[in-house]
Design an enzyme around this catalytic site. Structure first.
Site, short mmCIF file in Angstrom:
data_model
loop_
_atom_site.label_atom_id
_atom_site.label_comp_id
_atom_site.label_asym_id
_atom_site.label_seq_id
_atom_site.Cartn_x
_atom_site.Cartn_y
_atom_site.Cartn_z
N VAL A 144 0.83 -1.19 0.00
CA VAL A 144 0.00 0.00 0.00
C VAL A 144 0.88 1.25 0.00
CG1 VAL A 144 -1.91 1.20 1.12
CG2 VAL A 144 -1.69 -1.29 1.36
N CYS A 145 0.75 2.07 -1.03
CA CYS A 145 1.64 3.23 -1.18
C CYS A 145 1.56 4.18 0.00
CB CYS A 145 1.29 3.97 -2.47
SG CYS A 145 2.24 5.49 -2.73
#
Length: 273
Positions: A144-145
């Site tokens: 997840v960025c």
């Protein structure tokens, strides 16, 4: 100091495939000779999960989980980790590498272009800063960025509030990024694969402390038009530029839509890693 003139496109709300196809098309226009920088604003319908160019999907991205929420997955040209795009303002900048005072390094270019983002947050009465980790070698195993602030990402009150990614091709830079207005955490984490529910819940709790959307930071409802206005003037002020409208021709629109269908809607591209 004389202001540079950039093109500006507000392309509106489109599919994830169209959005990535238009960014690629604008990048190619620069490669072919249109060297004036372009700032673009856009939105997503349906919501999209953009997957980093080098990111592996097997055992990481839950395509069925995303589809259950009506989220379309698309692989982007730029690196980094996956980002859920829904209630947000997305921006892209296409600019020559030899633009005046543009650093040659990726980090340096982030630093310059982030001036526009900084001023946009300040126009919304938020005090944003560039995130510079103590150890630039620190990585993350999360898919997840928005869980980690990286070099020159924007943070507000210690939490990541804008994520950007960049690529360079034949003398041109494409940088695009996400400025969330609100985030549905349950939908976001249903897009990723976890070994068991306990790990998923742990990751979700960690995310809450590391990322924040505009409505949470401001403590009120925010409209997309309000955000567009703030960041439009933020880019003009932060980068000392004037923006001039750019309109795509019908032929260009057909080219973009064809690329969206033949490339960015295909499993051959989106699940290539």
């Amino acid at each position: 100091m004389n202001k540079q003139e950039w093109y500006f496109i507000d392309s509106g709300i489109h599919s994830p495939a169209y959005n990535m196809a238009l960014d690629e098309y604008l990048l190619e226009c620069g490669e072919k000779g249109r060297k004036k920088p372009v700032l673009r604003f856009y939105g997503w319908d349906p919501p999209g999960l953009s997957i980093g160019y080098f990111q592996k999907t097997a055992g990481r991205i839950d395509f069925d989980g995303a589809a259950a929420h009506g989220i379309a997955c698309v692989r982007r040209l730029t690196g980094g980790l996956a980002v859920l795009h829904d209630d947000e303002l997305t921006y892209s900048v296409v600019i020559p590498e030899d633009y005046p005072d543009m650093p040659h390094s990726v980090v340096g270019a982030y630093r310059v272009l982030s001036r526009g983002l900084l001023e946009g947050f300040r126009a919304l009465a938020l005090n944003a800063d560039l995130a510079i980790p103590e150890d630039k070698r620190i990585g993350t195993h999360s898919p997840v960025c928005f869980e980690e602030a990286s070099w020159y990402e924007l943070i507000v009150e210690g939490r990541k509030a804008a994520g950007s990614a960049q690529t360079r091709q034949r003398g041109m830079i494409l940088q695009h990024g996400s400025i969330p207005i609100s985030v549905n955490t349950d939908q976001l984490f249903d897009c990723f694969s976890y070994a068991n529910p306990r790990l998923k819940e742990r990751a979700k709790r960690a995310f809450t402390g590391k990322a924040a959307a505009l409505e949470e930071l401001l403590g009120r409802k925010v409209t997309l038009e309000e955000v567009k206005t703030a960041f439009y003037h933020g880019f003009e002020k932060g980068l000392n530029i004037n923006l001039r409208q750019l309109v795509l021709t019908d032929e260009e629109e057909q080219t973009v839509r064809g690329r969206a269908k033949n490339k960015y809607e295909t499993d051959a591209w989106n699940r290539s890693r």
